[in-house]
Motif scaffolding. Structure first.
Motif, PDB file in Angstrom:
ATOM      1  N   TYR A   1     -24.519  28.984  -7.997  1.00  0.00           N
ATOM      2  CA  TYR A   1     -23.923  28.430  -9.069  1.00  0.00           C
ATOM      3  C   TYR A   1     -22.427  27.618  -8.782  1.00  0.00           C
ATOM      4  N   GLY A   2     -21.905  28.063  -7.829  1.00  0.00           N
ATOM      5  CA  GLY A   2     -20.755  27.400  -7.415  1.00  0.00           C
ATOM      6  C   GLY A   2     -21.049  26.478  -6.117  1.00  0.00           C
ATOM      7  N   THR A   3     -20.017  25.830  -5.494  1.00  0.00           N
ATOM      8  CA  THR A   3     -20.191  24.910  -4.417  1.00  0.00           C
ATOM      9  C   THR A   3     -21.220  25.517  -3.308  1.00  0.00           C
ATOM     10  N   GLY A   4     -21.161  26.676  -3.299  1.00  0.00           N
ATOM     11  CA  GLY A   4     -21.654  27.561  -1.785  1.00  0.00           C
ATOM     12  C   GLY A   4     -20.858  27.692  -0.930  1.00  0.00           C
ATOM     13  N   GLY A   5     -19.563  27.146  -0.912  1.00  0.00           N
ATOM     14  CA  GLY A   5     -18.367  27.650   0.166  1.00  0.00           C
ATOM     15  C   GLY A   5     -18.422  28.954   0.447  1.00  0.00           C
ATOM     16  N   TYR A   6     -18.714  30.012  -0.414  1.00  0.00           N
ATOM     17  CA  TYR A   6     -18.770  31.371  -0.110  1.00  0.00           C
ATOM     18  C   TYR A   6     -20.116  31.985  -0.689  1.00  0.00           C
ATOM     19  N   LYS A   7     -20.545  32.984   0.127  1.00  0.00           N
ATOM     20  CA  LYS A   7     -21.612  33.640  -0.232  1.00  0.00           C
ATOM     21  C   LYS A   7     -21.189  35.125  -0.938  1.00  0.00           C
ATOM     22  N   LEU A   8     -22.369  35.848  -1.557  1.00  0.00           N
ATOM     23  CA  LEU A   8     -22.222  37.042  -2.334  1.00  0.00           C
ATOM     24  C   LEU A   8     -21.976  37.975  -1.235  1.00  0.00           C
ATOM     25  N   ASP A   9     -21.105  38.827  -1.401  1.00  0.00           N
ATOM     26  CA  ASP A   9     -20.686  39.973  -0.319  1.00  0.00           C
ATOM     27  C   ASP A   9     -21.565  41.209  -0.842  1.00  0.00           C
ATOM     28  N   GLU A  10     -21.639  42.258  -0.054  1.00  0.00           N
ATOM     29  CA  GLU A  10     -22.112  43.394  -0.236  1.00  0.00           C
ATOM     30  C   GLU A  10     -22.128  44.079  -1.744  1.00  0.00           C
ATOM     31  N   GLY A  11     -20.595  44.109  -2.283  1.00  0.00           N
ATOM     32  CA  GLY A  11     -20.522  44.673  -3.483  1.00  0.00           C
ATOM     33  C   GLY A  11     -21.114  43.765  -4.537  1.00  0.00           C
ATOM     34  N   SER A  12     -20.939  42.446  -4.397  1.00  0.00           N
ATOM     35  CA  SER A  12     -21.768  41.676  -5.270  1.00  0.00           C
ATOM     36  C   SER A  12     -23.143  41.722  -5.325  1.00  0.00           C
TER      37      SER A  12
END
Length: 152
Positions: A103-114
């Motif tokens: 949903y965002g630009t993709g500069g960050y990916k979901l981490d384990e907690g997310s």
């Protein structure tokens, strides 16, 4: 009963409209409060999870800063919230809102907690506040329209 000059008074009409307006305003404010709570909960569900600080910082704020001192409700990340590392939660919140995939630009990916929080639902990700708002705006509009319709 038709409108006849003998039973029509501009003062009575003004009072009646005022009363309708006041009752409608109270009902609309109740809808706003209810929907703000719904948006808060959805934003928390959509937000990434690292240590819980972001979810804890999302809340609704009510004040009288609207037009003519009317009540307005804002769903926000508490600007005074500090994470466990002493940093403002709002900085992390903006980065995750705008850049977290999906949903965002993709500069960050979901981490384990997310990823664990998401559990395959596809809810957790960027634009968490915006998506929460968009998912409720239609229902909020329907409720307000019904209040107006019922009061006229």
């Amino acid at each position: 009963m038709g409108l006849v000059k003998s039973n029509f008074s501009p003062e009575l009409l003004a009072i009646r409209l005022n009363q309708l307006g006041e009752r409608s305003s109270r009902q609309i404010l109740a809808v706003m409060r209810e929907e703000a709570d719904n948006i808060v909960e959805l934003a928390k569900e959509n937000a990434p999870h690292k240590d819980g600080d972001l979810e804890d910082a999302i809340h609704a704020v009510e004040d009288r800063g609207g037009i003519n001192n009317r009540t307005q409700i804002t769903v926000q990340v508490d600007p005074a919230a500090i994470d466990i590392h002493g940093k403002p939660v709002s900085e992390y919140a903006v980065i995750m809102h705008e850049a977290l995939a999906p949903y965002g630009t993709g500069g960050y990916k979901l981490d384990e907690g997310s990823i664990a929080k998401d559990g395959g639902s596809g809810k957790v990700g960027g634009k968490y506040m915006e998506r929460a708002m968009r998912s409720r705006v239609g229902e909020m509009g329907k409720k307000v329209k019904q209040i107006v319709k019922d009061s006229v």
